[in-house]
Design an enzyme around this catalytic site. Sequence first.
Site, PDB file in Angstrom:
ATOM      1  CD  GLU A 182      -3.525  21.376 -13.680  1.00 33.90           C
ATOM      2  OE1 GLU A 182      -2.918  21.026 -14.704  1.00 33.90           O
ATOM      3  OE2 GLU A 182      -3.202  20.986 -12.537  1.00 33.90           O
ATOM      4  CD  GLU A 196      -5.619  18.096 -10.409  1.00 33.00           C
ATOM      5  OE1 GLU A 196      -4.428  17.887 -10.738  1.00 33.00           O
ATOM      6  OE2 GLU A 196      -6.529  18.288 -11.237  1.00 33.00           O
TER       7      GLU A 196
END
Length: 516
Positions: A196, A319
């Site tokens: 991220e 995810e």
Amino acid sequence: MNPIQRGVLALCMMTAGGAFAADAVSLTIDTGKPGAVINKDVYGQFAEHLGTGIYEGLWVGPKSKIPNTKGWRNDVVGALKDIHVPLVRWPGGCFADEYHWRDGIGAREKRPVKVNTNWGGVDESNAVGTHEFFDLVEMLGADAYVNGNLGTGSAQEMSEWVEYMTSDSKSTLANMRRKNGHDKPFKVAYFAVGNEAWGCGGNMSPQYYSDLYKQVETFLRAPKQYRPKIIASGGNDNDVTWSEVLSKELKKQTDGISFHYYTIPTGKWEVKGASTGFQENEWISTLSNTLRMETHIQKNSAAMDKNDPEKKLGLLVDEWGTWYDVEKGTNPGFLFQQNTLRDAVVAALNFNIFHAHADRVRMTNIAQMVNVLQSMIITDKDKMLLTPTYYAYQMYVPFQGATSLPVSLKDNPDYSAGGFKVPEISASAARGADGKLYVALVNTNPNKAADVALNIPGQSIKSVKGNLLTASAMDTHNTFQSPNAIKPVAFSAAAGADGKLTVKVPAKAVIVVAVE
Ligand code: AHR
């Protein structure tokens, strides 16, 4: 089997076979046009140093009274083996970008204690490090997905970690691994550069990340037979810019681009919605939000197609899962939530989407494996229980490594409530590695059973056999007092005298069957 499950089973057994019902949904499976193989890694898991996901949930240490092997809980590992976990991503998540691998090797009592600043500010003992992680994946029979630290790490640190894990030479780092107990190189299936990067991984732009990635990848050296697939950390939600930029910039230097999408009942991070005790409006909003995964995959894949029409790069949803408000009285940084029939339906809907995009989606990791977010298992000291999501994974095991088959649904009505609408039936089919034809069906409607008429051109159908997961309430879940409130039951149906077979799918249910 509880009385409700027995009742549902009896109903299904009584009404499943026979001629097509007049208002049945028609499901056609085209066995003549096989699609891509569903990579086993689509059923991957994520285990982060977060809350009790690793410490307590999986790792209790070799001296614990809780039965363990090399510190890993025997009960939890045993249960995870039963769902054939193919891949585990570790050590994070946001945690990965503050993790320094040297903290987690050598004598455990000498390892530095750090603060887990991302997740609750608790002490991180570093008791679980590289060797312990590989003990776990070895016990599970899974592959390893190691996430490198780009945020606070460096090209040198990642390069040395990869050398430590994979080198077969007599280098100082390879010898250090040997001294620490592992002679042969570890098999690292995937290595990700950061996590991220648009947020907790450093608040970067995709262009800046691409430049850093190129630098790092240049120095990730491993012997050919031990070289991991190198993964670029991509975008999330509606944002396709990361897939666009990374597939252009990194095409020659990456094996795949990751993507994250979490399902939040309200769609708002501030007040997400509860894991249990919700009303029908949050049942349907959750399913509607989770089905956005399909559009996200289509858009990201289309963005990648511009630079990678041959689909050499994977889109890796490393995810995903439900994210609710944390349970009352628990540490908000631990992301602990209950898991209900709704979560199993969410999992099955996503599996069906991943199968349909098996040509591009080659790996996914649900967040997370134990005690965190949409977990497989919940533990409390020496006890553990299996969640409805665990059972969804168990039922879908035959899809690992199977060949996806095109499905089309006709006369599939929408189920609507609270201003949302979703298709009533979701379906998927594949030819298993064992040669059998497997079909998965999900009924999203919590109020009404649905008849699904199977149509497989060129193949006669005698019967279907497999498992059904449902329950009386939308939020039925297992607890330590009632650990078997929801679990799958055997399901079968036979064709009628006319050779046609209609499956009656109970309200709010998941079915996986083999066709005979
Ligand atoms: O899964 C929990 C967290 O969600 C991960 O650490 C992070 O990558 C994401 O934002």
